[in-house]
Design a protein around this motif. Structure first.
Motif, PDB file in Angstrom:
ATOM      1  N   PHE A   1       0.833  -1.080  -0.039  1.00 40.01           N
ATOM      2  CA  PHE A   1       0.094  -0.252   0.249  1.00 40.01           C
ATOM      3  C   PHE A   1       0.790   1.197  -0.005  1.00 40.01           C
ATOM      4  O   PHE A   1       1.815   1.298   1.067  1.00 40.01           O
ATOM      5  N   THR A   2       0.732   2.188  -0.921  1.00 40.58           N
ATOM      6  CA  THR A   2       1.666   3.333  -1.069  1.00 40.58           C
ATOM      7  C   THR A   2       0.746   4.504  -1.257  1.00 40.58           C
ATOM      8  O   THR A   2      -0.722   4.282  -1.034  1.00 40.58           O
ATOM      9  N   ASN A   3       1.298   5.757  -1.211  1.00 44.92           N
ATOM     10  CA  ASN A   3       0.378   6.970  -1.230  1.00 44.92           C
ATOM     11  C   ASN A   3      -0.354   6.876  -2.570  1.00 44.92           C
ATOM     12  O   ASN A   3      -1.029   7.897  -2.938  1.00 44.92           O
ATOM     13  N   LYS A   4       0.103   6.293  -3.744  1.00 51.95           N
ATOM     14  CA  LYS A   4      -0.755   6.098  -4.919  1.00 51.95           C
ATOM     15  C   LYS A   4      -1.831   5.049  -5.136  1.00 51.95           C
ATOM     16  O   LYS A   4      -2.611   5.147  -5.748  1.00 51.95           O
ATOM     17  N   GLY A   5      -1.599   4.241  -4.175  1.00 55.91           N
ATOM     18  CA  GLY A   5      -2.475   2.795  -4.317  1.00 55.91           C
ATOM     19  C   GLY A   5      -1.809   1.586  -3.929  1.00 55.91           C
ATOM     20  O   GLY A   5      -0.599   1.571  -3.636  1.00 55.91           O
ATOM     21  N   ILE A   6      -2.466   0.615  -4.323  1.00 58.54           N
ATOM     22  CA  ILE A   6      -1.946  -0.774  -4.041  1.00 58.54           C
ATOM     23  C   ILE A   6      -0.974  -0.918  -5.321  1.00 58.54           C
ATOM     24  O   ILE A   6      -1.413  -1.098  -6.387  1.00 58.54           O
ATOM     25  N   TYR A   7       0.257  -1.248  -4.954  1.00 58.34           N
ATOM     26  CA  TYR A   7       1.311  -1.423  -5.912  1.00 58.34           C
ATOM     27  C   TYR A   7       1.847  -2.843  -5.963  1.00 58.34           C
ATOM     28  O   TYR A   7       2.176  -3.488  -4.898  1.00 58.34           O
ATOM     29  N   CYS A   8       2.162  -3.327  -7.068  1.00 60.63           N
ATOM     30  CA  CYS A   8       2.971  -4.600  -7.482  1.00 60.63           C
ATOM     31  C   CYS A   8       4.519  -4.189  -7.805  1.00 60.63           C
ATOM     32  O   CYS A   8       4.819  -3.946  -9.121  1.00 60.63           O
ATOM     33  N   PRO A   9       5.426  -4.219  -6.765  1.00 54.76           N
ATOM     34  CA  PRO A   9       6.699  -3.902  -7.220  1.00 54.76           C
ATOM     35  C   PRO A   9       7.376  -4.834  -8.262  1.00 54.76           C
ATOM     36  O   PRO A   9       8.075  -4.451  -9.232  1.00 54.76           O
ATOM     37  N   ALA A  10       7.249  -6.222  -8.225  1.00 55.13           N
ATOM     38  CA  ALA A  10       7.784  -7.160  -9.343  1.00 55.13           C
ATOM     39  C   ALA A  10       6.849  -6.721 -10.419  1.00 55.13           C
ATOM     40  O   ALA A  10       7.690  -6.980 -11.831  1.00 55.13           O
ATOM     41  N   GLY A  11       5.504  -6.711 -10.717  1.00 60.37           N
ATOM     42  CA  GLY A  11       5.092  -6.344 -11.981  1.00 60.37           C
ATOM     43  C   GLY A  11       4.874  -4.764 -12.302  1.00 60.37           C
ATOM     44  O   GLY A  11       4.554  -4.508 -13.449  1.00 60.37           O
ATOM     45  N   LYS A  12       5.199  -3.852 -11.733  1.00 62.13           N
ATOM     46  CA  LYS A  12       5.353  -2.316 -11.820  1.00 62.13           C
ATOM     47  C   LYS A  12       4.067  -1.961 -12.298  1.00 62.13           C
ATOM     48  O   LYS A  12       3.870  -1.167 -13.197  1.00 62.13           O
TER      49      LYS A  12
ATOM     50  N   ILE B   1     -21.038  -4.918  -9.803  1.00 60.79           N
ATOM     51  CA  ILE B   1     -21.726  -4.479 -10.598  1.00 60.79           C
ATOM     52  C   ILE B   1     -21.296  -4.885 -12.294  1.00 60.79           C
ATOM     53  O   ILE B   1     -20.287  -5.885 -12.165  1.00 60.79           O
ATOM     54  N   LEU B   2     -21.643  -4.384 -13.186  1.00 61.90           N
ATOM     55  CA  LEU B   2     -21.142  -4.958 -14.498  1.00 61.90           C
ATOM     56  C   LEU B   2     -19.787  -4.862 -14.551  1.00 61.90           C
ATOM     57  O   LEU B   2     -19.094  -3.835 -14.519  1.00 61.90           O
ATOM     58  N   GLY B   3     -18.995  -6.130 -14.955  1.00 65.99           N
ATOM     59  CA  GLY B   3     -17.571  -5.948 -15.373  1.00 65.99           C
ATOM     60  C   GLY B   3     -16.915  -5.770 -14.026  1.00 65.99           C
ATOM     61  O   GLY B   3     -15.483  -5.954 -14.027  1.00 65.99           O
ATOM     62  N   SER B   4     -17.481  -5.989 -12.996  1.00 69.67           N
ATOM     63  CA  SER B   4     -16.397  -5.843 -11.618  1.00 69.67           C
ATOM     64  C   SER B   4     -15.701  -7.169 -11.564  1.00 69.67           C
ATOM     65  O   SER B   4     -16.331  -8.331 -11.760  1.00 69.67           O
ATOM     66  N   ALA B   5     -14.610  -6.955 -11.159  1.00 76.23           N
ATOM     67  CA  ALA B   5     -13.566  -8.095 -11.088  1.00 76.23           C
ATOM     68  C   ALA B   5     -12.750  -8.081  -9.770  1.00 76.23           C
ATOM     69  O   ALA B   5     -12.431  -6.680  -9.172  1.00 76.23           O
ATOM     70  N   GLN B   6     -12.427  -9.038  -9.402  1.00 75.50           N
ATOM     71  CA  GLN B   6     -11.307  -9.329  -8.000  1.00 75.50           C
ATOM     72  C   GLN B   6      -9.918  -9.507  -9.113  1.00 75.50           C
ATOM     73  O   GLN B   6      -9.966 -10.155 -10.190  1.00 75.50           O
ATOM     74  N   VAL B   7      -8.734  -9.190  -8.590  1.00 78.33           N
ATOM     75  CA  VAL B   7      -7.614  -9.335  -9.391  1.00 78.33           C
ATOM     76  C   VAL B   7      -6.794 -10.352  -8.687  1.00 78.33           C
ATOM     77  O   VAL B   7      -6.301 -10.083  -7.421  1.00 78.33           O
ATOM     78  N   ARG B   8      -6.226 -11.507  -9.252  1.00 76.91           N
ATOM     79  CA  ARG B   8      -5.633 -12.374  -8.884  1.00 76.91           C
ATOM     80  C   ARG B   8      -4.245 -11.986  -9.283  1.00 76.91           C
ATOM     81  O   ARG B   8      -3.925 -11.698 -10.486  1.00 76.91           O
ATOM     82  N   VAL B   9      -3.191 -12.027  -8.367  1.00 75.80           N
ATOM     83  CA  VAL B   9      -1.889 -11.786  -8.788  1.00 75.80           C
ATOM     84  C   VAL B   9      -0.847 -12.906  -8.366  1.00 75.80           C
ATOM     85  O   VAL B   9      -0.899 -13.287  -7.100  1.00 75.80           O
ATOM     86  N   GLU B  10      -0.159 -13.543  -9.189  1.00 77.19           N
ATOM     87  CA  GLU B  10       0.799 -14.818  -8.880  1.00 77.19           C
ATOM     88  C   GLU B  10       2.042 -14.456  -9.156  1.00 77.19           C
ATOM     89  O   GLU B  10       2.496 -14.065 -10.557  1.00 77.19           O
ATOM     90  N   HIS B  11       3.162 -14.669  -8.199  1.00 80.21           N
ATOM     91  CA  HIS B  11       4.532 -14.492  -8.621  1.00 80.21           C
ATOM     92  C   HIS B  11       5.238 -15.459  -7.949  1.00 80.21           C
ATOM     93  O   HIS B  11       5.027 -15.591  -6.451  1.00 80.21           O
ATOM     94  N   LYS B  12       6.309 -16.381  -8.463  1.00 80.96           N
ATOM     95  CA  LYS B  12       7.020 -17.284  -7.876  1.00 80.96           C
ATOM     96  C   LYS B  12       6.235 -18.131  -6.624  1.00 80.96           C
ATOM     97  O   LYS B  12       6.609 -18.210  -5.778  1.00 80.96           O
ATOM     98  N   GLY B  13       5.011 -18.621  -7.018  1.00 84.07           N
ATOM     99  CA  GLY B  13       4.272 -19.353  -6.404  1.00 84.07           C
ATOM    100  C   GLY B  13       3.494 -18.786  -5.185  1.00 84.07           C
ATOM    101  O   GLY B  13       2.617 -19.392  -4.562  1.00 84.07           O
ATOM    102  N   GLU B  14       3.591 -17.404  -5.079  1.00 83.38           N
ATOM    103  CA  GLU B  14       2.685 -16.712  -4.183  1.00 83.38           C
ATOM    104  C   GLU B  14       1.638 -16.076  -4.779  1.00 83.38           C
ATOM    105  O   GLU B  14       1.722 -15.542  -5.936  1.00 83.38           O
ATOM    106  N   VAL B  15       0.415 -16.201  -4.205  1.00 84.27           N
ATOM    107  CA  VAL B  15      -0.875 -15.674  -4.802  1.00 84.27           C
ATOM    108  C   VAL B  15      -1.629 -14.762  -3.911  1.00 84.27           C
ATOM    109  O   VAL B  15      -1.788 -15.296  -2.508  1.00 84.27           O
ATOM    110  N   TRP B  16      -1.927 -13.532  -4.463  1.00 83.50           N
ATOM    111  CA  TRP B  16      -2.643 -12.214  -3.757  1.00 83.50           C
ATOM    112  C   TRP B  16      -3.994 -12.461  -4.583  1.00 83.50           C
ATOM    113  O   TRP B  16      -3.885 -12.398  -5.634  1.00 83.50           O
ATOM    114  N   CYS B  17      -5.004 -11.837  -3.861  1.00 84.88           N
ATOM    115  CA  CYS B  17      -6.287 -11.474  -4.628  1.00 84.88           C
ATOM    116  C   CYS B  17      -6.884 -10.267  -3.801  1.00 84.88           C
ATOM    117  O   CYS B  17      -6.887 -10.105  -2.709  1.00 84.88           O
TER     118      CYS B  17
END
Length: 337
Positions: free
Chosen positions: A8-19, A91-107
Motif C-alpha cells: 500500500f503506497t500513497n498512490k494505491g495498491i502497488y506490485c513492485p515485481a510487476g510494476k 456491478i457490470l464488469g466488476s472483478a477481483q484481481v488475482r496476482v501470482e509470482h514465484k508461487g505466491e498468490v494474492w487477490c
C-alpha cells in the motif's frame, strides 16, 4: 525480509515485481481497475486494464483513455507476474484481481457481493495466500434480506403511492444498483422512468446485453400528467433538487444497505427505506474469506478495525490498511457519477 507481492503506497495498491497498480487513486503509468465506480476508477493513468464489460463504463466516465479489456479467468503477464480477473458480483464488469509470482498468490477483491445479481456475473471465490477484502458492511448488524423480499417491498410502496396520487422516486446509485432494480421490478404496475444519469448507464448495460426493457429518460420538460402512477429511478443527489421538486406530490424511497440501521431513513428524509446493497453483508464477507483459503487478510474501506479484530479472533492473520475507497456511503456521491 522479502518485499511483499503487493504493498500500500500513497498512490494505491502497488506490485513492485510487476510494476503496476490496482485501483490507484493517484495518476500512474499502469493501472488495473476492478470496476467502474468513481472511487476505484480515477482519471489520469497512462494505461488502463479492466474487464471487457467495464471498458464502455470507464470510457463514458473518463473520456478518451488508453484501455484494454480482458475476460474473466484470462491471464496476462506483467513483467513476469501473472494477473487475471475474476467475477466480483458487484456491478457490470466488476472483478477481483488475482496476482501470482514465484508461487505466491494474492487477490484484491475490489468491491464485491456474494448474492445473486441479474445484471452482473456472480461472485466466485479465488484461492490465494493473501486476500485484500473490503468490509463496507463488516459488522454483524448487516444481514441482507432476500432480493425478492426487498423488491416486493418496493412494489408495495409504489402501489400505495399510486393510490395516493403520488409520483414515486426511488433513489439508487446510477451505476449498478439502478439497473439491478430495473431488471427485477414488476413493469406491469405502472410506467417506469429514469433520471438522465441512470439512463446513460442503462444504455451501456443494454448494449452489453445485461438489461432489457424501456425506461424513458425524464427531465423537467416532461409533462407532469405523463408521470401519473410512475416510478422514477434516480441517483440520491437528485433528491431535494429542482428536478425532483417538479413532480410533487411525490414519495421518495431509497435503496441502500444503510437502510438496515435505525435512523438512516430519517437522516435522509425519505419515506421508504429498502435494504438493498451491491456489497457483501456480514455473512457474505465471512463466507467469501473462508472460501479463499487465505491465511492473511488485509481489510480496507469500511469497518476495518472491528472486522480485522474479528478475523484475528477466528485465527486469521488480519490487518487493516487505509485507502481512499469509500464503499457505499449515504453521503458519498462517487458511485453516482
Amino acid at each position: 525480509m522479502s518485499t511483499p507481492l503487493l504493498s500500500f503506497t500513497n498512490k494505491g495498491i502497488y506490485c513492485p515485481a510487476g510494476k503496476f497498480y490496482i485501483d490507484p487513486w493517484q495518476p500512474v503509468n499502469d493501472a488495473i481497475i476492478t470496476h467502474g465506480h468513481a472511487d476505484h476508477s480515477r482519471p489520469g493513468h497512462r494505461q488502463y486494464l479492466t474487464h471487457k464489460d467495464s471498458v464502455s463504463i470507464l470510457k463514458y466516465r473518463l473520456g478518451n483513455i488508453s484501455i484494454n479489456g480482458i475476460g474473466y479467468n484470462e491471464t496476462v503477464l506483467k513483467n513476469g507476474v501473472k494477473v487475471s480477473l475474476h467475477p466480483a458480483g458487484h456491478i457490470l464488469g466488476s472483478a477481483q484481481v488475482r496476482v501470482e509470482h514465484k508461487g505466491e498468490v494474492w487477490c484484491v477483491s475490489g468491491d464485491y457481493k456474494t448474492g445473486p445479481d441479474p445484471v452482473a456475473v456472480d461472485f466466485e471465490p479465488v484461492k490465494c495466500h493473501t486476500f485484500i477484502t473490503e468490509c463496507t458492511f463488516g459488522l454483524p448488524a448487516f444481514n441482507w434480506p432476500t432480493e425478492k423480499e426487498v423488491i416486493n417491498q418496493i412494489e408495495n410502496w409504489w402501489r400505495t403511492n399510486i393510490k395516493s396520487g403520488k409520483v414515486s422516486i426511488l433513489t439508487a446509485y446510477a451505476l449498478g444498483k439502478a439497473q439491478r432494480i430495473l431488471a427485477m421490478i414488476d413493469t406491469s404496475i405502472g410506467p417506469i422512468y429514469s433520471h438522465g444519469a441512470v439512463d446513460a448507464i442503462n444504455q451501456i448495460y443494454q448494449k452489453e446485453g445485461f438489461l432489457s426493457g424501456h425506461f424513458p429518460y425524464v427531465d423537467p420538460s416532461t409533462p407532469k400528467q405523463q408521470l401519473e402512477g410512475a416510478l422514477i429511478i434516480a441517483p440520491p443527489s437528485a433528491v431535494g433538487s429542482a428536478w425532483g421538486n417538479k413532480w410533487k406530490p411525490l414519495s421518495i424511497g431509497m435503496a441502500s444497505g444503510w437502510m438496515m440501521l435505525r435512523g438512516s431513513r430519517r437522516r435522509r428524509n425519505v419515506d421508504g427505506g429498502f435494504v438493498l446493497s451491491d456489497h457483501a453483508d456480514w455473512k457474505g464477507l465471512n463466507t467469501a474469506i473462508k472460501e479463499t483459503g487465505a491465511e492473511n487478510i488485509i481489510c480496507t474501506h469500511g469497518y476495518t478495525e472491528a472486522f480485522s479484530e474479528w478475523l484475528n479472533h477466528l485465527g486469521y492473520n488480519a490487518v487493516s490498511e487505509k485507502t481512499l475507497y469509500e464503499g457505499e456511503s449515504l453521503e458519498n456521491k462517487a458511485e453516482e457519477q
